[in-house]
Design an enzyme around this catalytic site. Structure first.
Site, PDB file in Angstrom:
ATOM      1  CE  LYS A 147       3.299   3.331   3.248  1.00  0.00           C
ATOM      2  NZ  LYS A 147       3.301   3.362   4.700  1.00  0.00           N
ATOM      3  CE1 TYR A 188       1.071  -0.205   4.421  1.00  0.00           C
ATOM      4  CE2 TYR A 188       0.031   1.943   4.336  1.00  0.00           C
ATOM      5  CZ  TYR A 188       0.833   1.035   4.981  1.00  0.00           C
ATOM      6  OH  TYR A 188       1.412   1.368   6.179  1.00  0.00           O
ATOM      7  CD  GLU A 225      10.047   1.841  10.527  1.00  0.00           C
ATOM      8  OE1 GLU A 225       9.936   2.787   9.730  1.00  0.00           O
ATOM      9  OE2 GLU A 225       9.859   0.656  10.199  1.00  0.00           O
ATOM     10  CG  LEU A 272       8.442   2.511   4.817  1.00  0.00           C
ATOM     11  CD1 LEU A 272       8.053   1.208   4.112  1.00  0.00           C
ATOM     12  CD2 LEU A 272       7.223   3.370   5.020  1.00  0.00           C
TER      13      LEU A 272
HETATM   14  N1  PDD Z   1       3.035   5.240   7.344  1.00  0.00           N
HETATM   15  N2  PDD Z   1       7.633   3.958   8.985  1.00  0.00           N
HETATM   16  C1  PDD Z   1       6.526   3.213   8.870  1.00  0.00           C
HETATM   17  C2  PDD Z   1       6.517   1.859   9.477  1.00  0.00           C
HETATM   18  C3  PDD Z   1       5.402   3.712   8.179  1.00  0.00           C
HETATM   19  O1  PDD Z   1       4.299   2.951   8.046  1.00  0.00           O
HETATM   20  C4  PDD Z   1       5.450   5.026   7.638  1.00  0.00           C
HETATM   21  C5  PDD Z   1       4.286   5.594   6.875  1.00  0.00           C
HETATM   22  C6  PDD Z   1       6.627   5.777   7.808  1.00  0.00           C
HETATM   23  C7  PDD Z   1       6.768   7.173   7.254  1.00  0.00           C
HETATM   24  O2  PDD Z   1       6.862   7.123   5.845  1.00  0.00           O
HETATM   25  P1  PDD Z   1       6.391   8.343   4.935  1.00  0.00           P
HETATM   26  O3  PDD Z   1       7.178   9.553   5.364  1.00  0.00           O
HETATM   27  O4  PDD Z   1       6.771   7.912   3.559  1.00  0.00           O
HETATM   28  O5  PDD Z   1       4.920   8.503   5.127  1.00  0.00           O
HETATM   29  C8  PDD Z   1       7.707   5.206   8.467  1.00  0.00           C
HETATM   30  C9  PDD Z   1       1.858   5.631   6.610  1.00  0.00           C
HETATM   31  C10 PDD Z   1       1.652   7.104   6.585  1.00  0.00           C
HETATM   32  C11 PDD Z   1       0.659   4.861   7.153  1.00  0.00           C
HETATM   33  O6  PDD Z   1       0.809   3.667   7.376  1.00  0.00           O
HETATM   34  O7  PDD Z   1      -0.421   5.427   7.301  1.00  0.00           O
END
Ligand code: PDD
Length: 280
Positions: A146, A31, A178, A202
């Site tokens: 992801k 996703y 993270e 991620l």
């Molecule tokens: N989450 N780490 C994890 C485990 C994440 O699921 C996410 C993003 C991030 C931050 O990535 P980015 O800056 O590309 O959004 C780091 C999304 C927003 C979610 O699951 O809703």
């Protein structure tokens, strides 16, 4: 709500997903979450590139998403979201296969789904900062993909929610990785630290933008793990994500670490990040 489903724009009530969809049965899918500021989709190409990396990892044809910019624009328009801050969610699963077996044949058509929802402005946490707990990482070892398999994130965030806390931060072998849905940064004596890009985090798109900001403004940045035992020596902390942008962390509850408010380096990075969002 109008959603996108396998080439069609449907009322959500008419969107029917098979109980044999491998996303439902096996979490066999990936996703993306993309921010729309009301003017522009933020880092759209980077999100598509990460989605393609995930599709390649799963062995699903990455070319499937080539027309997604158009799909996102149509979704925003058909839900009256043009000009309004929103979030686009995209999910692609391997598709439907009956009977249920772990292995799959290569001729299944992937299930492609997307929706757009308004993003209510979070005026509190980016200003005041938020609290986090630390949680031992019990995820698999390909966290750089992801995948929709988010059970550890669900359980850890629910545990945090039960304590009125917004985020849980994963720790593996004493190293800070993270958050459940964010990347984590710490600042010590003016140097910004964040975990390196390994298969345990991620590669966040906001993380990358923040590293760029640091480089542009001569803020020293090190992609180096912070040890849990060193956290108490850090001056500032913040989280990044598509939906939380740059949000200060002012309490790490499990360790009783408290900071009065966002520190100056966090504030500078946050301001520059908001300027980029607003200028696009
Ligand atoms: N989450 N780490 C994890 C485990 C994440 O699921 C996410 C993003 C991030 C931050 O990535 P980015 O800056 O590309 O959004 C780091 C999304 C927003 C979610 O699951 O809703």
């Amino acid at each position: 709500m109008i959603v996108y489903f396998n080439g069609k724009y449907l009322n959500e009530k008419d969107c029917r997903i098979s109980p044999f969809d491998r996303g439902f049965l096996f979490s066999d899918g990936v996703y993306e979450v993309i921010k729309y500021t009301g003017k522009k989709l933020i880092c759209f190409d980077e999100h598509m590139q990460r989605l393609k990396t995930g599709l390649n990892f799963l062995g699903i044809n990455p070319e499937l998403i080539n027309s997604f910019r158009d799909i996102c624009t149509k979704l925003l328009k058909s839900n009256n979201l043009s000009g309004k801050q929103s979030v686009i969610y995209i999910q692609i699963t391997r598709g439907t296969a009956n009977p249920r077996t772990h292995f799959y044949k290569n001729n299944i058509s992937p299930t492609i789904y997307a929706n757009a929802v308004p993003l209510s402005p979070n005026d509190v946490e980016p200003q005041k900062g938020m609290s986090v707990i630390l949680e031992k990482d019990f995820r698999w070892s390909r966290c750089n993909i992801k995948t929709i398999s988010l059970l550890p994130a669900v359980l850890a965030r629910q545990k945090a929610f039960g304590q009125n806390i917004s985020e849980a931060i994963w720790v593996r072998n004493g190293l800070i990785e993270e958050g459940t849905h964010t990347n984590f940064f710490g600042i010590k004596r003016g140097i910004v630290y964040t975990a390196p890009l390994t298969n345990y985090i991620l590669p966040g798109i906001t993380r990358r933008a923040v590293i760029e900001i640091c480089k542009n403004y001569d803020i020293p940045v090190k992609e180096k793990y912070i040890r849990e035992s060193e956290l108490k020596h850090f001056d500032e902390f913040f989280l990044t994500s598509t939906t939380l942008d740059v949000t200060p962390v002012i309490r790490i509850n499990s360790l009783n670490i408290k900071r009065k408010k966002a520190g100056p380096v966090t504030e500078k990075i946050q301001k520059e990040y908001f300027d980029i969002l607003n200028s696009q």
